[in-house]
Write a protein that holds these residues in place. Structure first.
Motif, mmCIF file in Angstrom:
data_model
loop_
_atom_site.group_PDB
_atom_site.id
_atom_site.type_symbol
_atom_site.label_atom_id
_atom_site.label_comp_id
_atom_site.label_asym_id
_atom_site.label_seq_id
_atom_site.Cartn_x
_atom_site.Cartn_y
_atom_site.Cartn_z
ATOM 1 N N GLN A 80 0.830 -1.180 -0.022
ATOM 2 C CA GLN A 80 -0.046 0.107 -0.002
ATOM 3 C C GLN A 80 0.905 1.446 -0.078
ATOM 4 O OE1 GLN A 80 -3.410 0.092 -0.413
ATOM 5 N NE2 GLN A 80 -3.492 -2.060 -0.710
ATOM 6 N N PHE A 81 2.003 1.330 0.873
ATOM 7 C CA PHE A 81 2.919 2.282 0.730
ATOM 8 C C PHE A 81 3.553 2.702 -0.742
ATOM 9 C CE2 PHE A 81 3.422 2.138 5.638
ATOM 10 C CZ PHE A 81 2.588 3.387 5.646
ATOM 11 N N GLY A 82 3.941 1.712 -1.227
ATOM 12 C CA GLY A 82 4.519 1.756 -2.695
ATOM 13 C C GLY A 82 3.426 2.204 -3.485
ATOM 14 N N LEU A 83 2.155 1.827 -3.374
ATOM 15 C CA LEU A 83 1.133 2.360 -4.305
ATOM 16 C C LEU A 83 0.910 3.740 -4.161
ATOM 17 C CD1 LEU A 83 -0.928 1.441 -6.522
ATOM 18 C CD2 LEU A 83 -2.363 0.532 -4.546
ATOM 19 N N LEU A 84 0.903 4.071 -2.749
ATOM 20 C CA LEU A 84 0.588 5.662 -2.695
ATOM 21 C C LEU A 84 1.915 6.412 -3.200
ATOM 22 C CD1 LEU A 84 -0.681 5.365 0.965
ATOM 23 C CD2 LEU A 84 -1.959 6.081 -1.000
ATOM 24 N N MET A 85 3.111 6.032 -2.916
ATOM 25 C CA MET A 85 4.349 6.716 -3.462
ATOM 26 C C MET A 85 4.194 6.663 -4.923
ATOM 27 S SD MET A 85 5.930 7.945 -0.871
ATOM 28 C CE MET A 85 7.625 8.128 -1.457
ATOM 29 N N LEU A 86 4.038 5.598 -5.747
ATOM 30 C CA LEU A 86 3.652 5.704 -7.164
ATOM 31 C C LEU A 86 2.822 6.614 -7.540
ATOM 32 C CD1 LEU A 86 4.550 4.332 -9.860
ATOM 33 C CD2 LEU A 86 2.627 2.972 -9.512
ATOM 34 N N MET A 87 1.604 6.854 -6.950
ATOM 35 C CA MET A 87 0.514 7.895 -7.385
ATOM 36 C C MET A 87 1.015 9.158 -7.189
ATOM 37 S SD MET A 87 -1.356 5.559 -8.900
ATOM 38 C CE MET A 87 -2.692 6.943 -9.498
ATOM 39 N N HIS A 267 -14.879 7.229 1.079
ATOM 40 C CA HIS A 267 -14.883 5.924 0.538
ATOM 41 C C HIS A 267 -14.590 6.106 -1.082
ATOM 42 C CE1 HIS A 267 -16.949 3.868 3.890
ATOM 43 N NE2 HIS A 267 -18.000 5.050 3.750
ATOM 44 N N VAL A 268 -13.456 7.045 -1.541
ATOM 45 C CA VAL A 268 -12.916 7.213 -2.464
ATOM 46 C C VAL A 268 -11.524 6.416 -2.484
ATOM 47 C CG1 VAL A 268 -11.649 8.831 -4.023
ATOM 48 C CG2 VAL A 268 -13.820 9.359 -2.792
ATOM 49 N N GLU A 269 -11.071 5.943 -3.351
ATOM 50 C CA GLU A 269 -9.889 5.136 -3.164
ATOM 51 C C GLU A 269 -8.844 6.131 -2.657
ATOM 52 O OE1 GLU A 269 -8.998 2.049 -3.575
ATOM 53 O OE2 GLU A 269 -11.068 1.460 -3.970
ATOM 54 N N THR A 270 -7.959 5.476 -1.909
ATOM 55 C CA THR A 270 -6.846 6.217 -1.098
ATOM 56 C C THR A 270 -5.922 6.741 -1.994
ATOM 57 O OG1 THR A 270 -5.705 4.135 -0.463
ATOM 58 C CG2 THR A 270 -7.243 5.277 1.080
ATOM 59 N N ILE A 271 -5.512 5.834 -2.966
ATOM 60 C CA ILE A 271 -4.645 6.177 -4.264
ATOM 61 C C ILE A 271 -5.003 7.505 -4.934
ATOM 62 C CG2 ILE A 271 -3.512 3.824 -4.527
ATOM 63 C CD1 ILE A 271 -5.362 3.716 -7.281
ATOM 64 N N VAL A 300 13.610 8.103 -3.000
ATOM 65 C CA VAL A 300 13.004 7.607 -1.746
ATOM 66 C C VAL A 300 12.105 6.366 -2.113
ATOM 67 C CG1 VAL A 300 11.680 7.350 0.330
ATOM 68 C CG2 VAL A 300 13.330 9.265 0.062
ATOM 69 N N GLY A 301 11.197 6.772 -3.163
ATOM 70 C CA GLY A 301 10.160 5.778 -3.816
ATOM 71 C C GLY A 301 10.715 4.668 -4.596
ATOM 72 N N PHE A 302 11.371 5.196 -5.502
ATOM 73 C CA PHE A 302 12.069 4.165 -6.393
ATOM 74 C C PHE A 302 13.323 3.516 -5.677
ATOM 75 C CE2 PHE A 302 9.539 7.069 -9.021
ATOM 76 C CZ PHE A 302 8.933 6.081 -9.948
ATOM 77 N N LEU A 308 9.253 -2.607 -4.523
ATOM 78 C CA LEU A 308 8.525 -3.451 -3.741
ATOM 79 C C LEU A 308 6.896 -3.599 -4.056
ATOM 80 C CD1 LEU A 308 10.110 -3.286 -0.132
ATOM 81 C CD2 LEU A 308 10.271 -5.149 -1.463
ATOM 82 N N TYR A 309 6.603 -2.706 -4.372
ATOM 83 C CA TYR A 309 4.954 -2.881 -4.740
ATOM 84 C C TYR A 309 4.978 -3.479 -6.072
ATOM 85 C CZ TYR A 309 1.069 -1.368 -7.318
ATOM 86 O OH TYR A 309 -0.152 -1.521 -8.099
#
Length: 442
Positions: A80-87, A267-271, A300-302, A308-309
């Protein structure tokens, strides 16, 4: 409270370290053979996941990734953290400055690349026989929406990485493609929000549910954009904003987490909150500050979260037992044909030449990161099953491969990307010329 046994921590760190190292190694090798890094990162998950390690050595896979009670939840949190950082990183790449001609082209492409592809994808579900690929939510309408999105979606992260690697990030062509992809995906995330809302209601469809979901998503987008325009810049640079003064990166990450959390409560997607946080920062903060934040976030993200995501996405794939290669090939060809034709015809209608139209069609056909995110959300919410999850991920990967190959050919042949990019000297070539002139001066 908030503790794990020391042996469990060691076990998790070992498994995570192996997965991260292999993701970086295979990502590096992928780039060396001129394919997107994300393909190598997901391959790391395939190697250590059910596809290879789990198939040949199931006990080793079970021990490594399901070795103690909470290990799958820890990997889920990293996912989930990787997904947030990607978006968030994608939002920071949003394009904001255009002349009138570029606005016209971008607007036409957004409409032409979204509506026809979405409509064709919607009606094609009846021909594609997707009933056997529905997930636990058992919602035909939700899977229709997901398939339509999968046909029309475009990738900001992967196509921007391809442009950056080729040294054409600052061209007119790149600016228009990235702007189209950004606006394009915001529209499609609203549709995805509707699909997940239907799935959460066990497939119960009402007019009030649809209206409520769309209004919440549009209000959320409008509220963020208004905040970006009127408040965020002023508040960020207030003298008494001690969090910003304490840490610029910490402040912007706090903003991202709060918007993602707010989205979740609505209830909107967190991403979606993370994506809009990046867009808000891009719209309201001076360019030099945004460039610094984007650089740090990407480092940091990449380095950790995003590889990992993608590797964990690979861990969830089982291409031996839960993958239909013939259905995948047919779906891939269908998706590419529909999206390419939609963009090409739209581009020709606005009087772009054939080569420019083909370049735009190939670039916008890249599904990359958002295609994988779409698959992840659809799978986790029970809209699609594991087999169709694998198909959506593989389609995203294959459509990420073609643009890199094609645009290397375009540059090697010294063809024009689009009007305005004549006599293009890539950023890499500029560096080489500067180095030669410096050596000659010496």
């Amino acid at each position: 409270m908030f503790s794990l046994q020391s042996i469990d921590v060691a076990h998790f760190l070992f498994a995570m370290g192996c997965l991260l190292a292999l993701a970086h190694l295979l990502g590096f090798l992928a780039e060396r053979i001129l394919i997107p890094r994300v393909i190598g990162e997901i391959t790391a998950g395939l190697v250590l996941g059910p596809t290879l390690l789990g198939y040949f050595f199931p006990d080793v896979f079970q021990w490594m990734f399901l070795g103690f009670h909470a290990e799958d939840q820890l990997f889920g949190l990293l996912y989930q953290f990787g997904l947030l950082m990607l978006m968030f990183s994608s939002g920071l790449k949003f394009q904001t400055k255009f002349n009138k001609a570029d606005v016209k082209i971008t607007s036409a492409l957004v409409v032409g690349a979204t509506i026809p592809a979405f409509i064709v994808g919607w009606f094609a579900t009846d021909l594609l026989n997707v009933t056997s690929y529905m997930g636990s939510a058992n919602s035909p309408l939700a899977i229709k929406i997901v398939i339509a999105i999968s046909i029309a979606v475009t990738s900001i992260p992967v196509i921007s990485k391809i442009f950056s690697d080729l040294g054409i990030m600052r061209t007119r062509f790149a600016k228009i493609v990235l702007a189209c992809a950004g606006i394009h995906d915001i529209i499609l995330w609203v549709a995805l929000g509707y699909a997940t809302a239907i799935a959460s209601q066990e497939g119960i469809i009402t007019f009030s549910l649809g209206l409520k979901t769309v209004l919440i998503n549009l209000s959320f987008i409008g509220g963020i954009l208004l905040t970006a325009y009127f408040l965020f810049n002023r508040f960020t640079f207030l003298k008494n904003n001690f969090l910003f003064r304490a840490s610029h990166l910490g402040y912007f990450l706090f903003t991202m987490f709060m918007l993602a959390a707010f989205a979740g409560y609505l209830h909107v997607e967190t991403i979606f909150g993370a994506l809009l946080a990046g867009i808000m920062i891009k719209l309201s903060i001076p360019t030099d500050e945004v460039d610094k934040i984007e650089y740090i976030v990407s480092k940091v993200g990449f380095a950790w979260f995003i590889p990992l995501y993608f590797a964990i996405v690979g861990l969830q794939l089982d291409l031996i037992q839960h993958f239909n290669p013939f259905y995948f090939l047919g779906f891939l060809l269908f998706a590419c044909f529909v999206q390419t034709l939609s963009v090409y015809i739209t581009s020709r209608l606005i009087k772009q030449d054939p080569l420019t139209s083909l370049n735009l069609a190939i670039a916008i056909n890249d599904r990359g990161g958002p295609g994988i995110v779409l698959a992840s959300i659809a799978y986790s919410t029970g809209i699609v099953n594991q087999e169709f999850f694998a198909i959506l991920v593989m389609v995203a990967l294959m459509t990420s491969f073609l643009p890199g190959v094609w645009f290397r050919i375009v540059l090697n042949k010294k063809w024009r990307l689009m009007p305005g990019d004549e006599n293009l000297v890539t950023e890499k070539n500029k560096e080489q010329l500067n180095n030669k002139s410096t050596n000659n001066d010496r």
